[in-house]
Write a protein that holds these residues in place. Structure first.
Motif, PDB file in Angstrom:
ATOM      1  N   SER A 738      -6.124  -6.642  -5.950  1.00 50.26           N
ATOM      2  CA  SER A 738      -7.193  -6.781  -6.943  1.00 50.26           C
ATOM      3  C   SER A 738      -6.664  -6.427  -8.318  1.00 50.26           C
ATOM      4  N   LEU A 739      -7.336  -6.970  -9.346  1.00 49.70           N
ATOM      5  CA  LEU A 739      -6.935  -6.762 -10.738  1.00 49.70           C
ATOM      6  C   LEU A 739      -8.191  -6.893 -11.592  1.00 49.70           C
ATOM      7  N   ARG A 740      -8.552  -5.809 -12.278  1.00 47.28           N
ATOM      8  CA  ARG A 740      -9.757  -5.877 -13.113  1.00 47.28           C
ATOM      9  C   ARG A 740      -9.585  -4.955 -14.323  1.00 47.28           C
ATOM     10  N   SER A 741     -10.235  -5.365 -15.399  1.00 43.76           N
ATOM     11  CA  SER A 741     -10.169  -4.600 -16.635  1.00 43.76           C
ATOM     12  C   SER A 741     -11.478  -3.854 -16.824  1.00 43.76           C
ATOM     13  N   GLN A 742     -11.397  -2.525 -16.992  1.00 43.83           N
ATOM     14  CA  GLN A 742     -12.617  -1.745 -17.248  1.00 43.83           C
ATOM     15  C   GLN A 742     -12.254  -0.412 -17.890  1.00 43.83           C
ATOM     16  N   ASP A 743     -13.167   0.093 -18.703  1.00 45.09           N
ATOM     17  CA  ASP A 743     -13.031   1.415 -19.336  1.00 45.09           C
ATOM     18  C   ASP A 743     -11.686   1.604 -20.037  1.00 45.09           C
ATOM     19  N   GLY A 744     -11.267   0.582 -20.788  1.00 41.68           N
ATOM     20  CA  GLY A 744     -10.048   0.732 -21.588  1.00 41.68           C
ATOM     21  C   GLY A 744      -8.765   0.763 -20.785  1.00 41.68           C
ATOM     22  N   ALA A 745      -8.808   0.187 -19.571  1.00 41.39           N
ATOM     23  CA  ALA A 745      -7.598   0.156 -18.744  1.00 41.39           C
ATOM     24  C   ALA A 745      -7.697  -1.005 -17.758  1.00 41.39           C
ATOM     25  N   THR A 746      -6.565  -1.428 -17.224  1.00 37.08           N
ATOM     26  CA  THR A 746      -6.525  -2.438 -16.164  1.00 37.08           C
ATOM     27  C   THR A 746      -6.276  -1.727 -14.842  1.00 37.08           C
ATOM     28  N   GLN A 747      -7.197  -1.914 -13.907  1.00 38.62           N
ATOM     29  CA  GLN A 747      -7.082  -1.282 -12.588  1.00 38.62           C
ATOM     30  C   GLN A 747      -6.439  -2.273 -11.619  1.00 38.62           C
ATOM     31  N   ILE A 748      -5.397  -1.838 -10.919  1.00 40.20           N
ATOM     32  CA  ILE A 748      -4.623  -2.703 -10.021  1.00 40.20           C
ATOM     33  C   ILE A 748      -4.561  -2.073  -8.641  1.00 40.20           C
ATOM     34  N   ARG A 749      -4.802  -2.874  -7.603  1.00 40.37           N
ATOM     35  CA  ARG A 749      -4.604  -2.397  -6.233  1.00 40.37           C
ATOM     36  C   ARG A 749      -3.497  -3.226  -5.588  1.00 40.37           C
ATOM     37  N   LEU A 750      -2.517  -2.531  -4.982  1.00 43.88           N
ATOM     38  CA  LEU A 750      -1.365  -3.183  -4.379  1.00 43.88           C
ATOM     39  C   LEU A 750      -1.616  -3.486  -2.905  1.00 43.88           C
ATOM     40  N   PHE A 751      -0.662  -4.184  -2.293  1.00 43.26           N
ATOM     41  CA  PHE A 751      -0.751  -4.532  -0.874  1.00 43.26           C
ATOM     42  C   PHE A 751      -0.978  -3.317   0.016  1.00 43.26           C
ATOM     43  N   ASP A 752      -0.243  -2.253  -0.283  1.00 46.26           N
ATOM     44  CA  ASP A 752      -0.304  -1.077   0.593  1.00 46.26           C
ATOM     45  C   ASP A 752      -1.481  -0.159   0.271  1.00 46.26           C
ATOM     46  N   GLY A 753      -2.384  -0.641  -0.591  1.00 47.58           N
ATOM     47  CA  GLY A 753      -3.582   0.134  -0.889  1.00 47.58           C
ATOM     48  C   GLY A 753      -3.453   1.060  -2.078  1.00 47.58           C
ATOM     49  N   ARG A 754      -2.239   1.209  -2.617  1.00 49.76           N
ATOM     50  CA  ARG A 754      -2.064   2.080  -3.783  1.00 49.76           C
ATOM     51  C   ARG A 754      -2.827   1.535  -4.981  1.00 49.76           C
ATOM     52  N   GLU A 755      -3.388   2.435  -5.761  1.00 50.95           N
ATOM     53  CA  GLU A 755      -4.125   2.069  -6.980  1.00 50.95           C
ATOM     54  C   GLU A 755      -3.285   2.451  -8.200  1.00 50.95           C
ATOM     55  N   LEU A 756      -3.143   1.511  -9.147  1.00 51.74           N
ATOM     56  CA  LEU A 756      -2.412   1.784 -10.384  1.00 51.74           C
ATOM     57  C   LEU A 756      -3.334   1.563 -11.576  1.00 51.74           C
ATOM     58  N   THR A 757      -3.125   2.337 -12.620  1.00 54.52           N
ATOM     59  CA  THR A 757      -3.892   2.173 -13.856  1.00 54.52           C
ATOM     60  C   THR A 757      -2.941   1.805 -14.981  1.00 54.52           C
ATOM     61  N   LEU A 758      -3.256   0.689 -15.640  1.00 50.45           N
ATOM     62  CA  LEU A 758      -2.470   0.209 -16.764  1.00 50.45           C
ATOM     63  C   LEU A 758      -3.277   0.488 -18.029  1.00 50.45           C
ATOM     64  N   PRO A 759      -2.950   1.532 -18.785  1.00 48.80           N
ATOM     65  CA  PRO A 759      -3.767   1.878 -19.960  1.00 48.80           C
ATOM     66  C   PRO A 759      -3.704   0.791 -21.027  1.00 48.80           C
ATOM     67  N   HIS A 760      -4.808   0.609 -21.754  1.00 47.25           N
ATOM     68  CA  HIS A 760      -4.830  -0.311 -22.893  1.00 47.25           C
ATOM     69  C   HIS A 760      -4.426   0.475 -24.130  1.00 47.25           C
ATOM     70  N   GLY A 761      -3.166   0.460 -24.416  1.00 47.61           N
ATOM     71  CA  GLY A 761      -2.645   1.238 -25.542  1.00 47.61           C
ATOM     72  C   GLY A 761      -1.299   1.822 -25.156  1.00 47.61           C
ATOM     73  N   HIS A 762      -0.229   1.361 -25.840  1.00 48.19           N
ATOM     74  CA  HIS A 762       1.119   1.774 -25.454  1.00 48.19           C
ATOM     75  C   HIS A 762       1.315   3.282 -25.610  1.00 48.19           C
ATOM     76  N   HIS A 763       0.609   3.873 -26.584  1.00 47.43           N
ATOM     77  CA  HIS A 763       0.811   5.293 -26.879  1.00 47.43           C
ATOM     78  C   HIS A 763       0.248   6.207 -25.797  1.00 47.43           C
ATOM     79  N   ARG A 764      -0.516   5.634 -24.850  1.00 47.39           N
ATOM     80  CA  ARG A 764      -1.178   6.484 -23.848  1.00 47.39           C
ATOM     81  C   ARG A 764      -0.256   6.900 -22.708  1.00 47.39           C
ATOM     82  N   LEU A 765       0.928   6.314 -22.635  1.00 46.43           N
ATOM     83  CA  LEU A 765       1.917   6.749 -21.646  1.00 46.43           C
ATOM     84  C   LEU A 765       3.253   6.957 -22.344  1.00 46.43           C
TER      85      LEU A 765
END
Length: 859
Positions: A738-765
């Motif tokens: 799954s891949l969806r954009s919400q609350d200033g970030a992109t939420q990603i779910r991988l095959f193995d069930g892991r959840e990743l957050t891609l922040p909207h803003g390079h300075h946030r990581l």
């Protein structure tokens, strides 16, 4: 005009997020020049003198003199929120016009030409962003570049830079030298634009060594005096070099070209690596690039290479762990914007060329001599190294033409070129050496040290035949129907044998696995599948398991049950696997011999009592093949030339058994020796030379290859630079749950069930956090033919999801490939981001056991 001292080269983001003017052009140019000087100092002295003429640091430092121009200054000021239109010097300037001449790099080139720099220097300055800027006939004092006043400031900048670096422009003796310095320039610019030099308020000089080490440019300390046994068998100290290995190691005396032709399983890899170790120990080489034939080749070669490095690289080497774990290059190195997540050179396959030690594809090496973006960076990365070209066979004329050019180029830039092959024919050997050879022995060692190459003294060519004993004969059976072979494979697996089944296409391998898997399980056996259309994560797990089971480490498991491993060409190359019984789709002779090298590979491997060394070849009769080759060979005729397949079939059709190595040379010669043809043979040969609706002919292939080698004209984007004509263009396809954009970030779910957050803003990581996130997501890619790809997603839509922070999305103006994205449903079907079927003519699927596949909707 604005004085050159006041012209900014960069922007800089303060801790509070505001963007301000960064380092001046002079400061940045000086930094890059000094980084180049430091990079050159890491080469052995004799090599440094030959590769880098005096003043090469000035060529690197002078790359950005074109930033002293009104359009560039206006662009920087606008980025910092300054209204440059209020400034009289810039009131009528439009930064967008820069695209017409390739930006500031075009200004650098035109200026260098007008101030009379030596040959090649202007091109080096112009190309530092990877491609030839279209300057056309513009002069250095062109009105669009600011006219005479700005041109005079650029000349003052050049004088100041010469004073700072205490250097003048270099004079190049030959074109290959200039190509290496062009690569040095780009790499020094990337590092000089990185985090160590961003803050204009900090002193930059103390950071140079740390920046180079952090980018991975580590000079390894090599342990001296190690024997072959100590390198490859450090625990038991039993393994001794075989005679062909010893003879080859003796021949490798310094930079030059060395070919080792020997049968599968003889230990060519170890012979090449030990020869490379001696070059490093004697300071005749700077590193090793181990070039594998395709991306299909197994990841297991990395394990062997790392074990070798673990023995030869001293613990005194700074950041030694970086050299021993290839994944660390993505996570632990910083090389400026180009090498960061979202940059074109974050890709491990490219970055490896710049590392002291790397395993990669021959494709990346071939691009060092092609007119492709950043081709010269690859040239710099290979300079002075031992370049091992593994599994070199009778490539098509397209790839062969580029490969010949690569070998000729490598020997000009102080490389030790080691070519390994089990199945090289004389024509290819002579083309690679650019010299006539006479010895017909097999195994065979051919050596030309660099001095002999320069003198072109044919008498100095050294050809050494190696005595060899045949192994046990392998029984052969040609079978024109698949069903008997399926039954035989299942029967043998049920007895407890380890069966290998090799197909020529992924689709056929997937179908054969589906035919076999459930029946194998019912019979108490295991079935597996290996090919190139798995994500790296799944492929690594598959390979880890199956290569272990069929390799030496799995000997204790062999007796537990029978197995059938189905795969494609990945199983024929650089894999130390051993099967009891082999079934192979018919292929050209050299490929079949490679596949036979996986059968009864080790004399002491435990085998079921029923096993005997036997191979079944799935092939039509020669009459069928000559009459209707495309229907007779099926999909194989799309992969390999029908003429070569028929010549191969003619050589194999009467064979009931084969002995290795004595039968290798006669079979290769019988398949590839030129001869006059008539009737159907003449028609197939005409198709090979002139092409058909299915494939491009050899004459056109050679012309196309020469076109890609041309240094003039527009530089090709990398994905357009074909290195082998038989391979279709492919795209990166990102597969997610799954891949969806919400609350200033992109939420990603991988095959193995892991959840990743891609922040909207390079300075946030932090940069390290971005690299870690990107490395995980790069493991979810699969390479797919455009015909089977989901629809293209607009670049701005991908940027809304902030995928540009972790993937290189390409430059639209270069027509570069964009990332494709699909969601994998619980049932395995690929869907678009809005939930529709991702395929049009095909149903697209992905399963962990099958990989990616496209099923025609007509079916």
């Amino acid at each position: 005009m604005i004085r050159f001292e006041n012209c900014p080269a960069k922007t800089w983001r303060r801790d509070d997020g505001t963007l301000v003017q960064g380092r001046s052009v002079l400061s940045h140019c000086q930094i890059v020049g000094e980084i180049a000087r430091c990079l050159m100092s890491r080469f052995p002295e004799s090599m440094r003198i030959h590769l880098f003429p005096q003043g090469s640091e000035m060529a690197a430092g002078g790359h950005d003199i074109g930033k002293v121009s009104p359009t560039f200054v206006a662009k920087i000021l606008a980025a910092c929120g300054i209204n440059y239109k209020t400034m009289p010097e810039l009131a009528r300037v439009s930064p967008d016009l820069e695209k017409q001449w390739g930006g500031h790099a075009g200004v650098s080139q035109a200026t260098a030409e007008d101030i009379g720099t030596p040959k090649y220097v202007a091109e080096i300055l112009g190309q530092h962003h990877g491609y030839n800027p279209q300057v056309d006939d513009k002069r250095g004092d062109a009105e669009s570049f600011g006219g005479v006043p700005w041109f005079e400031e650029r000349k003052k900048l050049v004088a100041a830079l010469k004073e700072c670096l205490q250097a003048d422009w270099p004079n190049f003796e030959f074109a290959a030298q200039a190509r290496v310095v062009a690569g040095l320039t780009s790499v020094a610019d990337w590092i000089g634009s990185g985090e160590f030099f961003e803050n204009p308020e900090e002193d930059w000089e103390p950071n140079i060594t740390a920046a180079l080490n952090d980018a991975g440019f580590i000079k390894p300390v090599i342990r001296s005096g190690l024997s072959f046994t100590e390198v490859f068998d450090p625990v038991n100290l039993i393994m001794k070099p075989r005679e062909p290995q010893s003879l080859f190691i003796e021949q490798v005396s310094g930079p030059g070209v060395y070919i080792l032709e020997a049968q599968m399983g003889m230990g060519k890899t170890e012979a090449a690596l030990y020869a490379a170790y001696q070059m490093l120990e004697q300071e005749k080489a700077t590193g090793i690039y181990f070039a594998l034939p395709t991306q299909l080749t197994s990841n297991k070669i990395y394990d062997r290479f790392n074990a070798f490095l673990g023995q030869i690289v001293s613990a005194e080497t700074p950041k030694r762990s970086l050299l021993l774990h290839s994944g660390a290059w993505l996570l632990d190195t910083e090389m400026g914007e180009e090498g960061s997540p979202g940059g074109a050179w974050f890709n491990q396959n490219k970055r490896g060329l710049l590392a002291p030690f790397a395993v990669g594809t021959i494709d990346q090496a071939l691009m060092a001599v092609m007119n492709v973006k950043h081709g010269f960076v690859r040239a710099f990365g290979l300079a002075g190294k031992v370049v091992i070209l593994d599994e070199v066979h009778s490539y098509d004329l397209y790839t062969g033409t580029i490969l010949n050019e690569l070998v000729a180029f490598l020997r000009q830039i102080d490389c030790t070129v080691i070519i390994l092959s089990a199945t090289l024919n004389q024509t290819r050997r002579e083309a690679l050496l650019d010299q006539v050879t006479t010895n017909k022995a097999y195994p065979l060692i051919t050596a030309i040290p660099v001095a002999e190459i320069a003198c072109k003294q044919m008498s100095r060519l050294n050809e050494v035949g190696v005595p060899a004993e045949d192994g046990a004969p392998v029984s052969l059976r040609l079978c024109d129907k698949d069903e008997p072979a399926v039954e035989e494979a299942l029967k043998r697996a049920a007895q407890g044998q380890q069966v290998l089944w090799i197909e020529n296409t992924v689709a056929e391998a997937q179908q054969r696995y589906l035919d076999i898997a459930s029946r194998a399980v019912q019979a108490g056996c295991e079935a597996g599948l290996l090919h190139s259309r798995f994500t790296p994560q799944h492929r690594a797990a598959n390979e880890e398991r199956w290569v272990a089971l069929y390799g030496k480490t799995g000997w204790s498991e062999r007796a537990k049950c029978g197995r059938i491993l189905v795969g494609t060409q990945v199983l024929e190359q650089s894999l130390d696997i051993d099967a009891d019984f082999l079934v192979s789709r018919f292929a050209p002779t050299d490929m079949l011999l490679q596949r036979l090298g996986r059968l009864w590979r080790h004399a002491d491997a435990p085998r079921h009592a029923s096993a005997r060394a036997e191979c079944w070849l799935l092939a039509p009769t020669l009459e069928q093949a000559l009459a209707t080759p495309h229907s007779a060979f099926g999909l194989s005729a799309m992969v390999y030339s029908p003429y070569v397949l028929c010549r191969s079939l003619e050589a194999w059709q009467e064979l009931w058994s084969i002995r290795l190595p004595s039968d290798i040379r006669p079979l290769i010669d019988q398949t590839y020796a030129e001869r006059p043809e008539t009737e159907q043979w003449a028609s197939l040969l005409h198709e090979l030379k002139n092409g058909s609706r299915f494939r491009t002919g050899e004459q056109a292939q050679q012309a196309l290859a020469k076109l890609t080698l041309s240094k003039g004209g527009k530089t090709l984007p990398e994905h357009k630079a074909e290195t082998r004509y038989s391979d279709q263009d492919t795209h990166d396809l990102l597969l997610l749950r799954s891949l969806r954009s919400q609350d200033g970030a992109t939420q990603i779910r991988l095959f193995d069930g892991r959840e990743l957050t891609l922040p909207h803003g390079h300075h946030r990581l932090t940069k390290a956090e971005w690299r870690k996130l990107a490395a995980v997501l790069h493991q979810q890619l699969v390479r797919v033919s455009p015909a089977y790809c989901p629809v293209k997603i607009a670049k701005h839509e991908l940027e809304k999801l902030h995928l540009h922070e972790v993937f290189y999305l390409g430059r639209p103006e270069d027509d570069e490939a964009l990332l494709r994205v699909a969601i994998v449903s619980p049932a395995g079907e690929l869907l678009t981001l809005d939930g529709h079927s991702a395929g049009d003519k095909y149903t697209l699927e992905y399963r962990e056991d099958l990989g990616f596949r496209a099923i025609s909707n007509k079916e």
